[in-house]
Motif scaffolding. Structure first.
Motif, mmCIF file in Angstrom:
data_model
loop_
_atom_site.group_PDB
_atom_site.id
_atom_site.type_symbol
_atom_site.label_atom_id
_atom_site.label_comp_id
_atom_site.label_asym_id
_atom_site.label_seq_id
_atom_site.Cartn_x
_atom_site.Cartn_y
_atom_site.Cartn_z
ATOM 1 N N CYS A 5 0.629 -1.055 -0.004
ATOM 2 C CA CYS A 5 0.003 -0.117 0.750
ATOM 3 C C CYS A 5 0.877 1.314 0.089
ATOM 4 O O CYS A 5 0.900 2.115 -0.770
ATOM 5 C CB CYS A 5 -1.092 0.001 1.358
ATOM 6 N N LEU A 6 1.698 1.691 0.227
ATOM 7 C CA LEU A 6 2.540 1.897 0.707
ATOM 8 C C LEU A 6 3.762 2.609 -0.700
ATOM 9 O O LEU A 6 3.946 3.151 -1.307
ATOM 10 C CB LEU A 6 3.929 2.195 1.818
ATOM 11 N N LEU A 7 3.786 1.560 -1.159
ATOM 12 C CA LEU A 7 4.671 1.662 -2.420
ATOM 13 C C LEU A 7 3.191 1.899 -3.546
ATOM 14 O O LEU A 7 3.893 3.061 -4.590
ATOM 15 C CB LEU A 7 4.911 0.018 -2.475
ATOM 16 N N ASP A 8 2.242 2.105 -3.435
ATOM 17 C CA ASP A 8 1.050 2.514 -4.256
ATOM 18 C C ASP A 8 0.879 3.909 -4.227
ATOM 19 O O ASP A 8 1.030 4.334 -4.578
ATOM 20 C CB ASP A 8 0.243 1.652 -4.505
ATOM 21 N N LEU A 24 3.775 5.615 -6.095
ATOM 22 C CA LEU A 24 3.865 5.700 -7.054
ATOM 23 C C LEU A 24 2.342 6.627 -8.095
ATOM 24 O O LEU A 24 2.675 7.143 -9.145
ATOM 25 C CB LEU A 24 3.134 3.935 -7.298
ATOM 26 N N GLU A 25 1.673 7.225 -7.227
ATOM 27 C CA GLU A 25 0.388 7.105 -7.347
ATOM 28 C C GLU A 25 0.638 9.457 -6.802
ATOM 29 O O GLU A 25 -0.342 9.713 -7.025
ATOM 30 C CB GLU A 25 -0.768 6.717 -6.678
ATOM 31 N N GLY A 26 2.161 9.094 -5.947
ATOM 32 C CA GLY A 26 2.795 10.303 -5.833
ATOM 33 C C GLY A 26 1.899 10.622 -4.544
ATOM 34 O O GLY A 26 1.146 12.590 -4.464
ATOM 35 N N LYS A 27 1.059 10.021 -3.956
ATOM 36 C CA LYS A 27 0.683 10.685 -2.753
ATOM 37 C C LYS A 27 1.538 10.765 -1.371
ATOM 38 O O LYS A 27 2.485 9.670 -1.480
ATOM 39 C CB LYS A 27 -0.684 9.691 -2.196
ATOM 40 N N GLU A 28 1.214 11.098 -0.190
ATOM 41 C CA GLU A 28 2.128 11.299 0.533
ATOM 42 C C GLU A 28 2.108 10.306 1.466
ATOM 43 O O GLU A 28 0.988 9.470 1.841
ATOM 44 C CB GLU A 28 1.540 12.047 1.930
ATOM 45 N N MET A 29 3.298 9.219 2.043
ATOM 46 C CA MET A 29 2.998 8.472 2.555
ATOM 47 C C MET A 29 3.153 8.627 4.204
ATOM 48 O O MET A 29 3.465 9.636 4.841
ATOM 49 C CB MET A 29 5.068 7.968 2.495
ATOM 50 N N LYS A 30 1.682 7.843 4.811
ATOM 51 C CA LYS A 30 1.600 7.518 6.329
ATOM 52 C C LYS A 30 1.674 6.268 6.451
ATOM 53 O O LYS A 30 0.494 5.635 6.873
ATOM 54 C CB LYS A 30 -0.319 8.296 6.255
ATOM 55 N N GLU A 31 3.020 6.018 6.827
ATOM 56 C CA GLU A 31 3.221 4.789 7.467
ATOM 57 C C GLU A 31 2.610 4.807 8.591
ATOM 58 O O GLU A 31 2.733 5.446 10.391
ATOM 59 C CB GLU A 31 4.626 4.688 7.892
ATOM 60 N N ASP A 32 1.931 3.993 8.738
ATOM 61 C CA ASP A 32 1.365 2.601 10.677
ATOM 62 C C ASP A 32 2.403 2.046 10.916
ATOM 63 O O ASP A 32 2.140 1.068 10.721
ATOM 64 C CB ASP A 32 -0.065 2.289 10.910
ATOM 65 N N ARG A 33 3.237 3.157 12.050
ATOM 66 C CA ARG A 33 4.648 2.350 12.709
ATOM 67 C C ARG A 33 4.142 1.178 13.795
ATOM 68 O O ARG A 33 5.025 0.368 13.248
ATOM 69 C CB ARG A 33 5.415 3.395 13.554
ATOM 70 N N GLU A 34 2.887 1.139 13.649
ATOM 71 C CA GLU A 34 2.419 0.037 14.778
ATOM 72 C C GLU A 34 2.079 -1.298 14.382
ATOM 73 O O GLU A 34 2.499 -1.848 14.548
ATOM 74 C CB GLU A 34 1.176 0.426 16.011
ATOM 75 N N GLN A 35 1.558 -1.022 13.395
ATOM 76 C CA GLN A 35 1.589 -2.007 12.307
ATOM 77 C C GLN A 35 2.589 -2.362 11.458
ATOM 78 O O GLN A 35 2.511 -3.828 11.385
ATOM 79 C CB GLN A 35 -0.554 -1.606 11.661
#
Length: 246
Positions: free
Chosen positions: A98-101, A104-115
């Motif tokens: 999901c993060l990679l997608d 690729l789509e130019g969206k801001e990465m919002k990683e859920d560190r806990e997950q």
């Protein structure tokens, strides 16, 4: 159900080389074998899954062999934990995709560190629990008892002998693993372990050889005696074990 070695490897997500090695050291042997084939049934694939669980937790092959042979070992529990660990890994990979997608789509990465940490945390917890419950193998206990019974001077003598053997492996130079000198050293190392630490049968010796090149800590320690010592020691021991296994 019967599978040839290539089919068994593909089904369990390992290489054919890994299955051959596990067969050679006695960890997972096929149900039947011929000159050019190995056949595996559900029983062997189940044992492989158990071995892979403990391998993923960081246990050495020799430790795994000891754990699987313990009378108090619980197969179903190990398999259920392997399943849970694989599910954690699956969720972890899905999150990464999901993060990679998003990238690729130019969206801001919002990683859920806990997950993202769920797999590593689960793996670490299982490893601690397995160490506490099954880590004290017969080999480990034997080594502890022999070490406790030795004096400081005897400990030094054991260490000196080990260092002499390591240095001799380093000095082999271009001599191949099948050379008389290399084979004599492999036999000498096996005798050293059996005499000073724990009974070291051929499958155990082969597992140790794999660890010498697979574990970076061991590789660095052995290569301090000369570049390539760990690999040289591994190759000589494996050649020795193959001869002994015939």
């Amino acid at each position: 159900m019967e599978l040839r070695i290539g089919e068994a490897a593909a089904r369990c997500g390992v290489s054919v080389r890994t299955l051959r090695h596990y067969d050679r050291i006695g960890l997972v042997r096929p149900a039947r074998r011929g000159a050019n084939y190995r056949v595996y049934t559900e029983a062997e694939l189940t044992r492989l899954q158990e071995a892979l669980f403990f391998r993923e937790l960081g246990f050495s092959l020799s430790e795994i062999a000891g754990i699987l042979s313990r009378p108090d070992y619980e197969r179903r529990e190990a398999l259920l934990r392997r399943r849970a660990l694989l599910l954690e890994k699956q969720r972890d990979l899905a999150k990464t995709l999901c993060l990679l997608d998003d990238v690729l789509e130019g969206k801001e990465m919002k990683e859920d560190r806990e997950q993202r940490l769920s797999y590593e945390e689960t793996r670490a917890r299982y490893r601690r629990e397995a160490r506490a419950r099954w880590g004290a193998t017969a080999e480990f206990r034997a080594a502890e008892e022999r070490a406790a019974a030795r004096s400081a001077a005897e400990d030094e003598a054991v260490q000196r002998e080990a260092e002499e053997i390591f240095a001799a492996f380093a000095a082999l130079g271009a001599q191949g693993p099948d050379s008389p000198a290399a084979q004599e050293l492999a036999q000498r190392w096996q005798a050293h372990i059996s005499r000073n630490h724990y009974p070291c049968e051929t499958p155990m010796l082969a597992s140790l050889a794999e660890m010498y090149v697979g574990d970076e800590r061991f590789r660095q320690h052995l290569d301090a005696y000369g570049p390539g010592t760990a690999q040289r020691m591994h190759d000589a021991i494996m050649a020795y074990c193959q001869k002994e296994d015939r």
